[in-house]
Design an enzyme around this catalytic site. Structure first.
Site, PDB file in Angstrom:
ATOM      1  N   ASP A 129       0.225  -1.034  -0.203  1.00  0.00           N
ATOM      2  CA  ASP A 129       0.052  -0.017   0.406  1.00  0.00           C
ATOM      3  C   ASP A 129       1.119   1.322  -0.296  1.00  0.00           C
ATOM      4  O   ASP A 129       0.485   2.410   0.709  1.00  0.00           O
ATOM      5  CB  ASP A 129      -1.158   0.065   0.796  1.00  0.00           C
ATOM      6  CG  ASP A 129      -2.197   0.958   1.336  1.00  0.00           C
ATOM      7  OD1 ASP A 129      -2.416   1.732   2.037  1.00  0.00           O
ATOM      8  OD2 ASP A 129      -2.329   1.111   0.177  1.00  0.00           O
ATOM      9  N   LYS A 151       3.036   3.600  -5.388  1.00  0.00           N
ATOM     10  CA  LYS A 151       2.524   2.966  -6.511  1.00  0.00           C
ATOM     11  C   LYS A 151       3.589   2.206  -7.538  1.00  0.00           C
ATOM     12  O   LYS A 151       3.335   0.891  -8.128  1.00  0.00           O
ATOM     13  CB  LYS A 151       1.182   3.200  -7.246  1.00  0.00           C
ATOM     14  CG  LYS A 151       0.517   3.944  -6.018  1.00  0.00           C
ATOM     15  CD  LYS A 151      -0.252   2.758  -5.186  1.00  0.00           C
ATOM     16  CE  LYS A 151      -0.737   3.514  -3.948  1.00  0.00           C
ATOM     17  NZ  LYS A 151      -0.801   2.654  -2.735  1.00  0.00           N
ATOM     18  N   ASP A 164      -3.075  -3.121  -2.480  1.00  0.00           N
ATOM     19  CA  ASP A 164      -4.239  -2.164  -2.180  1.00  0.00           C
ATOM     20  C   ASP A 164      -4.628  -1.301  -3.989  1.00  0.00           C
ATOM     21  O   ASP A 164      -2.912  -1.096  -4.018  1.00  0.00           O
ATOM     22  CB  ASP A 164      -4.391  -0.940  -0.980  1.00  0.00           C
ATOM     23  CG  ASP A 164      -5.352  -0.556  -0.881  1.00  0.00           C
ATOM     24  OD1 ASP A 164      -4.966   1.320  -0.569  1.00  0.00           O
ATOM     25  OD2 ASP A 164      -6.286  -0.895  -1.662  1.00  0.00           O
ATOM     26  N   ASN A 165      -5.485  -0.645  -4.529  1.00  0.00           N
ATOM     27  CA  ASN A 165      -5.109   0.714  -5.324  1.00  0.00           C
ATOM     28  C   ASN A 165      -5.026   0.012  -6.737  1.00  0.00           C
ATOM     29  O   ASN A 165      -4.248   0.951  -7.384  1.00  0.00           O
ATOM     30  CB  ASN A 165      -3.719   1.224  -4.809  1.00  0.00           C
ATOM     31  CG  ASN A 165      -4.562   1.982  -3.154  1.00  0.00           C
ATOM     32  OD1 ASN A 165      -3.753   1.874  -2.684  1.00  0.00           O
ATOM     33  ND2 ASN A 165      -5.436   2.648  -3.041  1.00  0.00           N
ATOM     34  N   GLU A 200     -11.409   4.550  -1.357  1.00  0.00           N
ATOM     35  CA  GLU A 200     -11.628   4.749   0.197  1.00  0.00           C
ATOM     36  C   GLU A 200     -12.653   5.563   0.068  1.00  0.00           C
ATOM     37  O   GLU A 200     -12.780   6.736  -0.823  1.00  0.00           O
ATOM     38  CB  GLU A 200     -10.900   4.025   1.273  1.00  0.00           C
ATOM     39  CG  GLU A 200      -9.356   5.566   0.813  1.00  0.00           C
ATOM     40  CD  GLU A 200      -8.138   4.642  -0.152  1.00  0.00           C
ATOM     41  OE1 GLU A 200      -8.271   3.379  -0.875  1.00  0.00           O
ATOM     42  OE2 GLU A 200      -7.119   5.254  -0.161  1.00  0.00           O
TER      43      GLU A 200
HETATM   44  O1  77L Z   1      -0.474   7.241  -2.488  1.00  0.00           O
HETATM   45  C1  77L Z   1      -0.701   6.243  -1.737  1.00  0.00           C
HETATM   46  N1  77L Z   1       0.006   5.515  -1.236  1.00  0.00           N
HETATM   47  C2  77L Z   1       1.349   5.510  -0.261  1.00  0.00           C
HETATM   48  C3  77L Z   1       1.780   6.993   0.601  1.00  0.00           C
HETATM   49  O2  77L Z   1       1.428   6.756   1.732  1.00  0.00           O
HETATM   50  C4  77L Z   1      -2.473   6.225  -2.497  1.00  0.00           C
HETATM   51  C5  77L Z   1      -3.021   7.469  -2.690  1.00  0.00           C
HETATM   52  C6  77L Z   1      -4.521   7.457  -3.084  1.00  0.00           C
HETATM   53  C7  77L Z   1      -5.271   7.662  -3.999  1.00  0.00           C
HETATM   54  C8  77L Z   1      -4.872   9.725  -3.851  1.00  0.00           C
HETATM   55  C9  77L Z   1      -5.180  10.654  -4.651  1.00  0.00           C
HETATM   56  C10 77L Z   1      -6.363   9.910  -5.263  1.00  0.00           C
HETATM   57  F1  77L Z   1      -7.668  10.632  -6.245  1.00  0.00           F
HETATM   58  C11 77L Z   1      -6.974   9.095  -5.414  1.00  0.00           C
HETATM   59  C12 77L Z   1      -6.619   8.037  -4.295  1.00  0.00           C
HETATM   60  C13 77L Z   1      -5.289   5.740  -2.260  1.00  0.00           C
HETATM   61  C14 77L Z   1      -4.571   5.054  -1.617  1.00  0.00           C
HETATM   62  O3  77L Z   1      -5.427   3.760  -0.987  1.00  0.00           O
HETATM   63  C15 77L Z   1      -3.073   5.072  -1.863  1.00  0.00           C
HETATM   64  O4  77L Z   1      -2.826   4.547  -0.778  1.00  0.00           O
HETATM   65 MG    MG Z   2      -3.587   2.595  -0.127  1.00  0.00          MG
END
Ligand code: 77L
Ligand code: MG
Length: 214
Positions: free
Chosen positions: A141, A144, A169-170, A199
């Site tokens: 997580d 990316k 995740d993601n 989320e």
């Molecule tokens: O960068 C991420 N994690 C690593 C840094 O800690 C991360 C970003 C997003 C996200 C952000 C901006 C948006 F517009 C959409 C998604 C979501 C997540 O679950 C994530 O883990």
């Molecule tokens: Mg995430």
């Protein structure tokens, strides 16, 4: 001076959650993110999928890449059997400082070791520094663009065994196309996709579960 979002998230935990009660910490963060400020925790919908994968596995040795404020750390650690250990890596010192306090508020500090630094630096040191042979479960997580190189690094360092489960995740939003292509086409993994939502939003996102076949 202005507080940061992680600081405001911690304040919400300390105001609304009960010390030593992980579920109340999870609920306080989800309420804060739904009603006050969005934050990039795995969240409640994907969090339930995470819970089911962890509960089914009952892992002894867990690695989390990307702690942020400790929300998924608390979700995982609360389900671990006595004696099980979770190592969580966080590059951002400000995030790590908040996460330590969230994990402590949940009363889970004995199960969790938070390590500050780059995953690429720490993964090769897991065996000699933490006495880890292999991991049973890895939650990805973090940045990316690090999912794929860090997965290859874990393979090369012998940290994965037959049956180790990677949960990422993601995989849709923000997306990890190179990682997905790898785990879905490699003969060393059996992979499946859990469709969900980003989320606290209606946007599509999901978790990819990949079992290492050795
Ligand atoms: O960068 C991420 N994690 C690593 C840094 O800690 C991360 C970003 C997003 C996200 C952000 C901006 C948006 F517009 C959409 C998604 C979501 C997540 O679950 C994530 O883990
Ligand atoms: Mg995430």
């Amino acid at each position: 001076t202005k507080s940061t979002r992680p600081q405001r998230l911690l304040k919400a935990v300390q105001k609304h959650a009960t010390r030593g009660d992980p579920q109340s910490v999870i609920s306080a963060i989800d309420h804060f993110c739904r009603h006050s400020e969005w934050a990039m925790n795995v969240g409640d919908e994907k969090g339930c999928i995470l819970d089911s994968v962890v509960s089914e596995l009952n892992p002894e040795k867990v690695l989390e890449l990307g702690t942020y404020c400790g929300y998924s750390t608390v979700r995982i650690a609360r389900l671990l059997p006595p004696g099980a250990r979770l190592i969580t890596l966080e590059f951002n010192a400000d995030y790590a400082a908040i996460a330590r306090q969230v994990i402590a508020w949940a009363g889970l500090e004995d199960k969790v070791q938070l390590v500050e630094g780059a995953s690429g630096d720490w993964i090769p040191r897991m065996k000699e520094h933490f006495g880890i042979e292999t991991f049973d479960f890895v939650f990805l997580d973090h940045w990316k663009d690090r999912y794929l190189p860090d997965t290859k690094l874990m393979e090369d360092c012998g940290l994965l065994r037959k049956g180790t489960v990677l949960l990422a995740d993601n995989v849709i939003c923000p997306g990890v196309p190179d990682y997905l292509e790898y785990v879905r086409n490699s003969l060393s993994y059996k992979s499946c996709y859990f469709k969900s939502h980003l989320e606290y939003t209606k946007a599509e996102d999901g978790l990819e579960k990949s079992v290492f076949l050795g």
